[in-house]
Design a protein around this motif. Structure first.
Motif, PDB file in Angstrom:
ATOM      1  N   TYR A  89       0.844  -1.191   0.000  1.00  0.00           N
ATOM      2  CA  TYR A  89       0.000   0.000   0.000  1.00  0.00           C
ATOM      3  C   TYR A  89       0.886   1.250   0.000  1.00  0.00           C
ATOM      4  N   GLU A 103      -6.734  -2.310  10.732  1.00  0.00           N
ATOM      5  CA  GLU A 103      -7.808  -2.327   9.727  1.00  0.00           C
ATOM      6  C   GLU A 103      -7.305  -2.696   8.337  1.00  0.00           C
ATOM      7  N   LEU A 104      -6.016  -2.434   8.071  1.00  0.00           N
ATOM      8  CA  LEU A 104      -5.465  -2.760   6.757  1.00  0.00           C
ATOM      9  C   LEU A 104      -5.310  -4.262   6.553  1.00  0.00           C
ATOM     10  N   ILE A 134      -6.721   7.425   9.249  1.00  0.00           N
ATOM     11  CA  ILE A 134      -7.113   6.493   8.209  1.00  0.00           C
ATOM     12  C   ILE A 134      -8.581   6.077   8.388  1.00  0.00           C
ATOM     13  N   THR A 155     -11.253   3.027   6.789  1.00  0.00           N
ATOM     14  CA  THR A 155     -11.390   1.833   5.960  1.00  0.00           C
ATOM     15  C   THR A 155     -12.829   1.348   5.982  1.00  0.00           C
ATOM     16  N   LEU A 210     -11.739  -6.055   2.908  1.00  0.00           N
ATOM     17  CA  LEU A 210     -11.401  -4.647   2.752  1.00  0.00           C
ATOM     18  C   LEU A 210     -11.635  -4.213   1.306  1.00  0.00           C
ATOM     19  N   ILE A 233     -10.076   2.423   1.289  1.00  0.00           N
ATOM     20  CA  ILE A 233      -9.141   3.073   2.208  1.00  0.00           C
ATOM     21  C   ILE A 233      -9.032   4.538   1.798  1.00  0.00           C
ATOM     22  N   THR A 234      -9.027   5.416   2.756  1.00  0.00           N
ATOM     23  CA  THR A 234      -8.625   6.795   2.489  1.00  0.00           C
ATOM     24  C   THR A 234      -7.945   7.350   3.724  1.00  0.00           C
ATOM     25  N   TYR A 235      -7.189   8.418   3.530  1.00  0.00           N
ATOM     26  CA  TYR A 235      -6.367   8.995   4.596  1.00  0.00           C
ATOM     27  C   TYR A 235      -6.543  10.509   4.564  1.00  0.00           C
ATOM     28  N   THR A 272      -6.107   7.183  -1.318  1.00  0.00           N
ATOM     29  CA  THR A 272      -7.417   6.555  -1.493  1.00  0.00           C
ATOM     30  C   THR A 272      -7.295   5.335  -2.389  1.00  0.00           C
ATOM     31  N   TRP A 273      -7.876   4.259  -1.951  1.00  0.00           N
ATOM     32  CA  TRP A 273      -7.797   2.957  -2.637  1.00  0.00           C
ATOM     33  C   TRP A 273      -9.187   2.336  -2.591  1.00  0.00           C
TER      34      TRP A 273
END
Length: 405
Positions: free
Chosen positions: A95, A111-112, A204, A206, A218, A221-223, A241-242
């Motif tokens: 990531y 969470e990842l 983060i 998720t 999952l 994801i964003t930060y 962001t994913w």
């Protein structure tokens, strides 16, 4: 001369082989010898490794020892059923959030679920494997690269693609917090409040869901990198962001057919397919012998380019389709160099906000990485319509000059 929009442009060609100088097991192409395959350059050493290689491969395998392709029978131009194998293996990706922030196995947010996720190239396009299982593929909606960022103010809606959107409900600059929602086709999926000033775990966000063959997988994801205040609005900066499309999962099973190939082997790490029908090559340099929807074998005329009057040159190829909705007429005699990039190889590395016009009120701020506050106060937004007006004025001036002459 640029190709007409929507029509085939230049071809991407694989390495050529001479049937009179290549053994039957030598007709093999990987991502470094055929540009139609997905090729992440940072994975080069693993994509070309002789053992435990990653990515895609296309190989001729003689089955019956008769009329084989190659030096023992250079004039043969028939690839029998099951003699053309297409193989693909998944590969790991760290990531960007993990890489950029220097996280380790002991410091990543739980969470990842880990430092890595896996991709699988499938007929030239990269997918994310669900549960790191190569037989379960999810479409990539967006992946923000390390240098990408998205600046949004309260009320802004970020179109992520494939019906997904992120809405900023409220930005609390004093509390360093932002409240936002993730939706698909107008229906809210997730909502959260993230603290932009604290630990990575606080910054983060998720989201998980049940899809494929797994539960609590999952998919988002964003930060939140920061929040700030301009003269008139409050803004939040989103990075890393994913998102994968949890509602569009491809499950691959033995016996399934895809683009003229039948799946003969599935495993957690990769998939093997073989051509389901015989492929008879037309030995004409102008003929395209398609073996998938978009890939084809190109050959020379019989004996041309070969060291034998019976032999010929063969290589895989695919056409690049150039689509430009703004262009209506091909531009002739252009001296400008045009760089065409295969979307299947690069699109996952380009944030969606770089492919769309910035939202109103935030133009130019996505690319201001060091001082977004200055961008909010000092950026100028180009208003639409000026190009059209100047064009009309130019036409009117030309007509006036013609009348005078």
């Amino acid at each position: 001369m640029l190709p007409v929009p929507g029509l085939a442009g230049p071809s991407i060609c694989g390495a050529p082989f001479d049937t009179n100088a290549t053994s039957s097991d030598g007709f093999c192409w990987n991502a470094t010898t055929f540009g139609g395959f997905n090729y992440p350059v940072n994975k080069h050493k693993d994509f070309v490794a002789s053992e435990n290689w990653w990515g895609e491969r296309l190989q001729y395998v003689d089955k019956d020892g008769q009329d084989e392709l190659g030096v023992n029978n250079p004039g043969n131009h028939v690839i029998g059923e099951g003699e053309l194998l297409y193989s693909t293996r998944q590969f790991s990706n760290k990531y960007d959030l993990v890489s950029d922030l220097g996280l380790t196995a002991s410091t990543i947010p739980p969470e990842l679920g880990g430092m890595f996720y896996y991709k699988l190239p499938w007929f030239g396009k990269p997918y994310v494997t669900v549960e790191n299982d190569a037989s379960q593929l999810a479409n990539i909606v967006i992946t923000q690269g390390s240098s990408d960022k998205k600046v949004l103010k309260s009320g802004d809606v970020w179109d992520l693609g494939k019906g997904y959107s992120l809405t900023v409900n409220q930005v609390d600059v004093e509390g360093d917090k932002v409240w936002f929602s993730l939706s698909k086709n107008g229906e809210e999926l997730e909502s959260g409040i993230v603290n932009a000033n604290g630990t990575v775990e606080n910054q983060i966000f998720t989201a998980t869901a049940d899809f494929g063959d797994g539960t609590d997988q999952l998919y988002f994801i964003t930060y939140v990198d920061s929040v700030f205040m301009s003269a008139t609005d409050s803004f939040a900066v989103f990075k890393y962001t994913w998102l994968i499309d949890k509602d569009d999962i491809l499950i691959i099973k033995n016996g399934d057919e895809y683009q003229g190939f039948e799946v003969i082997e599935t495993s957690k790490d990769g998939i093997v397919l073989e051509n389901s029908k015989c492929i008879t090559l037309n030995l004409d340099k102008d003929k395209k012998n398609y073996f998938t929807d978009s890939w084809y074998f190109q050959t020379s005329d019989k004996g041309k380019g070969s060291t034998s009057p019976e032999g010929y040159i063969i290589y895989p190829a695919t056409d690049v389709v150039v689509e430009d909705k703004n262009a209506t007429v091909p531009i002739a005699n252009s001296t400008e160099e045009t760089n065409i990039t295969s979307e299947s190889n690069e699109s996952e590395n380009v944030s969606a906000d770089h492919r769309k016009a910035p939202s109103s009120g935030t133009a130019g701020m996505e690319d201001k990485e060091s001082h977004p506050e200055e961008a909010a106060e000092g950026s100028s937004t180009k208003l639409p319509g000026f190009g059209i007006i100047s064009g009309i004025i130019g036409v009117m001036m030309c007509l006036a000059l013609r009348r005078k002459s």
